[in-house]
Design a protein around this motif. Structure first.
Motif, PDB file in Angstrom:
ATOM      1  N   MET A   1      -6.777  -5.094 -18.164  1.00 23.40           N
ATOM      2  CA  MET A   1      -6.476  -4.272 -16.982  1.00 23.40           C
ATOM      3  C   MET A   1      -7.061  -2.870 -17.163  1.00 23.40           C
ATOM      4  SD  MET A   1      -2.751  -3.478 -15.264  1.00 23.40           S
ATOM      5  CE  MET A   1      -2.159  -2.571 -16.707  1.00 23.40           C
ATOM      6  N   THR A   2      -7.761  -2.385 -16.123  1.00 24.20           N
ATOM      7  CA  THR A   2      -8.375  -1.075 -16.185  1.00 24.20           C
ATOM      8  C   THR A   2      -7.313   0.017 -16.212  1.00 24.20           C
ATOM      9  OG1 THR A   2     -10.285  -1.884 -14.957  1.00 24.20           O
ATOM     10  CG2 THR A   2      -9.979   0.495 -15.042  1.00 24.20           C
ATOM     11  N   LYS A   3      -7.459   0.915 -17.172  1.00 21.71           N
ATOM     12  CA  LYS A   3      -6.546   2.050 -17.227  1.00 21.71           C
ATOM     13  C   LYS A   3      -6.871   3.018 -16.093  1.00 21.71           C
ATOM     14  CE  LYS A   3      -5.761   1.868 -22.223  1.00 21.71           C
ATOM     15  NZ  LYS A   3      -5.864   2.606 -23.504  1.00 21.71           N
ATOM     16  N   GLY A   4      -5.904   3.838 -15.748  1.00 15.54           N
ATOM     17  CA  GLY A   4      -6.114   4.819 -14.703  1.00 15.54           C
ATOM     18  C   GLY A   4      -6.951   5.991 -15.185  1.00 15.54           C
ATOM     19  N   THR A   5      -7.306   6.829 -14.240  1.00 17.30           N
ATOM     20  CA  THR A   5      -8.002   8.082 -14.523  1.00 17.30           C
ATOM     21  C   THR A   5      -7.040   9.233 -14.213  1.00 17.30           C
ATOM     22  OG1 THR A   5      -8.832   8.430 -12.275  1.00 17.30           O
ATOM     23  CG2 THR A   5     -10.118   6.961 -13.708  1.00 17.30           C
ATOM     24  N   PRO A   6      -7.434  10.467 -14.488  1.00 22.06           N
ATOM     25  CA  PRO A   6      -6.554  11.584 -14.116  1.00 22.06           C
ATOM     26  C   PRO A   6      -6.288  11.690 -12.613  1.00 22.06           C
ATOM     27  CG  PRO A   6      -8.184  12.307 -15.713  1.00 22.06           C
ATOM     28  CD  PRO A   6      -8.586  10.926 -15.283  1.00 22.06           C
ATOM     29  N   HIS A   7      -7.126  11.019 -11.796  1.00 22.39           N
ATOM     30  CA  HIS A   7      -7.030  11.170 -10.348  1.00 22.39           C
ATOM     31  C   HIS A   7      -6.589   9.908  -9.628  1.00 22.39           C
ATOM     32  CE1 HIS A   7     -10.331  13.664 -12.064  1.00 22.39           C
ATOM     33  NE2 HIS A   7      -9.590  14.608 -11.540  1.00 22.39           N
ATOM     34  N   ILE A   8      -6.732   8.747 -10.274  1.00 20.92           N
ATOM     35  CA  ILE A   8      -6.362   7.465  -9.675  1.00 20.92           C
ATOM     36  C   ILE A   8      -5.533   6.691 -10.688  1.00 20.92           C
ATOM     37  CG2 ILE A   8      -7.174   5.338  -8.591  1.00 20.92           C
ATOM     38  CD1 ILE A   8      -9.824   6.745  -7.982  1.00 20.92           C
ATOM     39  N   GLN A   9      -4.284   6.393 -10.328  1.00 17.67           N
ATOM     40  CA  GLN A   9      -3.357   5.695 -11.222  1.00 17.67           C
ATOM     41  C   GLN A   9      -2.796   4.455 -10.514  1.00 17.67           C
ATOM     42  OE1 GLN A   9      -2.370   6.418 -14.394  1.00 17.67           O
ATOM     43  NE2 GLN A   9      -3.681   8.210 -14.624  1.00 17.67           N
ATOM     44  N   PRO A  10      -3.520   3.325 -10.562  1.00 15.68           N
ATOM     45  CA  PRO A  10      -3.061   2.134  -9.834  1.00 15.68           C
ATOM     46  C   PRO A  10      -1.825   1.477 -10.442  1.00 15.68           C
ATOM     47  CG  PRO A  10      -5.412   2.027 -10.346  1.00 15.68           C
ATOM     48  CD  PRO A  10      -4.836   3.132 -11.157  1.00 15.68           C
ATOM     49  N   ASN A  11      -1.591   1.697 -11.730  1.00 13.77           N
ATOM     50  CA  ASN A  11      -0.425   1.100 -12.400  1.00 13.77           C
ATOM     51  C   ASN A  11      -0.340  -0.404 -12.171  1.00 13.77           C
ATOM     52  OD1 ASN A  11       0.529   3.592 -13.471  1.00 13.77           O
ATOM     53  ND2 ASN A  11       1.374   4.101 -11.455  1.00 13.77           N
ATOM     54  N   GLY A  12      -1.473  -1.078 -12.332  1.00 13.53           N
ATOM     55  CA  GLY A  12      -1.501  -2.525 -12.222  1.00 13.53           C
ATOM     56  C   GLY A  12      -1.821  -3.065 -10.846  1.00 13.53           C
ATOM     57  N   THR A  13      -1.796  -2.216  -9.822  1.00 18.41           N
ATOM     58  CA  THR A  13      -2.132  -2.664  -8.469  1.00 18.41           C
ATOM     59  C   THR A  13      -3.645  -2.795  -8.327  1.00 18.41           C
ATOM     60  OG1 THR A  13      -0.184  -1.590  -7.544  1.00 18.41           O
ATOM     61  CG2 THR A  13      -1.948  -2.143  -6.010  1.00 18.41           C
ATOM     62  N   LYS A  14      -4.090  -3.884  -7.729  1.00 23.49           N
ATOM     63  CA  LYS A  14      -5.521  -4.155  -7.616  1.00 23.49           C
ATOM     64  C   LYS A  14      -6.187  -3.252  -6.595  1.00 23.49           C
ATOM     65  CE  LYS A  14      -8.801  -7.960  -6.966  1.00 23.49           C
ATOM     66  NZ  LYS A  14      -8.961  -9.406  -6.658  1.00 23.49           N
ATOM     67  N   ILE A  15      -7.395  -2.809  -6.913  1.00 22.49           N
ATOM     68  CA  ILE A  15      -8.257  -2.112  -5.953  1.00 22.49           C
ATOM     69  C   ILE A  15      -9.352  -3.086  -5.556  1.00 22.49           C
ATOM     70  CG2 ILE A  15      -9.796  -0.160  -5.550  1.00 22.49           C
ATOM     71  CD1 ILE A  15      -8.267   1.373  -7.701  1.00 22.49           C
ATOM     72  N   ALA A  16      -9.555  -3.271  -4.258  1.00 17.92           N
ATOM     73  CA  ALA A  16     -10.522  -4.249  -3.757  1.00 17.92           C
ATOM     74  C   ALA A  16     -11.954  -3.830  -4.076  1.00 17.92           C
ATOM     75  CB  ALA A  16     -10.344  -4.442  -2.257  1.00 17.92           C
ATOM     76  N   LYS A  17     -12.869  -4.774  -3.960  1.00 19.62           N
ATOM     77  CA  LYS A  17     -14.287  -4.492  -4.206  1.00 19.62           C
ATOM     78  C   LYS A  17     -14.883  -3.572  -3.145  1.00 19.62           C
ATOM     79  CE  LYS A  17     -15.183  -6.837  -7.965  1.00 19.62           C
ATOM     80  NZ  LYS A  17     -15.679  -6.169  -9.202  1.00 19.62           N
ATOM     81  N   THR A  18     -14.276  -3.576  -1.946  1.00 25.11           N
ATOM     82  CA  THR A  18     -14.720  -2.684  -0.874  1.00 25.11           C
ATOM     83  C   THR A  18     -13.599  -1.716  -0.530  1.00 25.11           C
ATOM     84  OG1 THR A  18     -16.225  -4.319   0.077  1.00 25.11           O
ATOM     85  CG2 THR A  18     -15.497  -2.532   1.521  1.00 25.11           C
ATOM     86  N   VAL A  19     -13.950  -0.432  -0.469  1.00 21.50           N
ATOM     87  CA  VAL A  19     -12.975   0.621  -0.173  1.00 21.50           C
ATOM     88  C   VAL A  19     -13.445   1.416   1.034  1.00 21.50           C
ATOM     89  CG1 VAL A  19     -11.795   2.692  -1.036  1.00 21.50           C
ATOM     90  CG2 VAL A  19     -12.327   0.811  -2.607  1.00 21.50           C
ATOM     91  N   LEU A  20     -12.576   1.526   2.045  1.00 22.95           N
ATOM     92  CA  LEU A  20     -12.815   2.458   3.139  1.00 22.95           C
ATOM     93  C   LEU A  20     -12.305   3.825   2.697  1.00 22.95           C
ATOM     94  CD1 LEU A  20     -13.165  -0.224   4.665  1.00 22.95           C
ATOM     95  CD2 LEU A  20     -11.994   0.826   6.609  1.00 22.95           C
ATOM     96  N   MET A  21     -13.072   4.871   2.981  1.00 24.10           N
ATOM     97  CA  MET A  21     -12.723   6.180   2.452  1.00 24.10           C
ATOM     98  C   MET A  21     -12.801   7.267   3.525  1.00 24.10           C
ATOM     99  SD  MET A  21     -13.894   7.842  -1.170  1.00 24.10           S
ATOM    100  CE  MET A  21     -12.492   7.163  -2.063  1.00 24.10           C
ATOM    101  N   PRO A  22     -11.689   7.535   4.207  1.00 25.11           N
ATOM    102  CA  PRO A  22     -11.617   8.713   5.075  1.00 25.11           C
ATOM    103  C   PRO A  22     -11.363   9.953   4.232  1.00 25.11           C
ATOM    104  CG  PRO A  22      -9.531   7.559   5.115  1.00 25.11           C
ATOM    105  CD  PRO A  22     -10.443   6.751   4.228  1.00 25.11           C
ATOM    106  N   GLY A  23     -11.659  11.114   4.784  1.00 28.38           N
ATOM    107  CA  GLY A  23     -11.358  12.331   4.039  1.00 28.38           C
ATOM    108  C   GLY A  23      -9.875  12.594   3.945  1.00 28.38           C
ATOM    109  N   ASP A  24      -9.172  12.372   5.050  1.00 26.51           N
ATOM    110  CA  ASP A  24      -7.747  12.678   5.159  1.00 26.51           C
ATOM    111  C   ASP A  24      -6.915  11.532   4.603  1.00 26.51           C
ATOM    112  OD1 ASP A  24      -5.183  13.365   5.927  1.00 26.51           O
ATOM    113  OD2 ASP A  24      -5.690  13.766   8.029  1.00 26.51           O
TER     114      ASP A  24
END
Length: 235
Positions: A1-24
């Motif tokens: 399992m990928t460890k988190g970074t200082p800015h993103i901490q999923p704590n085991g929750t999956k991040i999909a291969k595609t991410v939509l990214m609004p600014g807000d």
């Protein structure tokens, strides 16, 4: 399992291969609440909310990027390189800079010019042109046409300055055919290119710089549905 970074901490929750990214990050929450099923939150660090769910059976994530190239530069770099995301689709607002572009029109960013020095880190011996992914761009245009959206495909400006001291700034970019001004896509495109990944920027025109027309903050957060649906269809 990928460890988190200082800015993103999923704590085991999956991040999909595609991410939509609004600014807000509140727009990210709006997309998750209104379009995704089986939603789980994967990030709340610094209130930069991130969610994973499904859209028409496809797994997709959505996460805020914050404002400006330095902010999206951090989040997109970590998503691509730490969490092995393949595609980031930026969905945001922009200010129109051509007369034939109107409020609520959709701009698909084929390229992203910039006054940022973000590209300097790569020590390229010349001027590099940050481009969106061609296949994503073609799919986005097709999806937009099917929705009946008024679209423009071309060059945007990712500006480091929201308030520019040079009164000729907008005029010079207008003459060069820039469709609209936003603040993030060039950094996203550079990160994607360097990582061998995919990126595209899709924008709703929230204001018209030449005509002094603007939408409200609430409209920007909640009403840009065509842009969101286009991005979700190609995710």
């Amino acid at each position: 399992m990928t460890k988190g970074t200082p800015h993103i901490q999923p704590n085991g929750t999956k991040i999909a291969k595609t991410v939509l990214m609004p600014g807000d990050p509140l727009r990210a929450k709006y997309i998750a609440d209104n379009y995704l099923e089986d939603v789980v939150q994967f990030n709340e660090v610094r209130n930069m909310f991130g969610y994973t769910g499904t859209y028409k059976g496809k797994e997709v994530s959505v996460m805020g990027s914050g404002m400006g190239i330095p902010s999206i530069g951090i989040y997109s770099y970590e998503l691509y390189n730490t969490f092995d995301v393949d595609t980031i689709i930026r969905v945001g607002s922009c200010g129109a800079l051509q007369e034939d572009v109107n409020l609520y029109d959709i701009i698909i960013a084929q390229g992203a010019s910039t006054n940022s020095s973000y590209v300097d880190q790569y020590n390229i011996p010349g001027h590099f042109a940050p481009l969106g992914d061609f296949d994503l761009m073609v799919k986005a245009k097709k999806a937009a046409d099917e929705l009946g959206a008024t679209t423009h495909v071309g060059n945007v400006l990712s500006s480091d300055t929201f308030y520019n001291a040079d009164p000729t700034f907008n005029d010079q970019w207008h003459r060069m055919g820039i469709l609209g001004i936003e603040m993030e896509s060039a950094g996203l495109y550079l990160n994607a290119t360097y990582a061998g990944k995919k990126a595209l920027g899709i924008f709703t025109v929230s204001d018209h710089i030449l005509r002094d027309e603007a939408t409200t903050a609430e409209e920007r957060q909640n009403s840009f549905t065509q842009m969101m649906e286009i991005a979700l269809e190609i995710a």
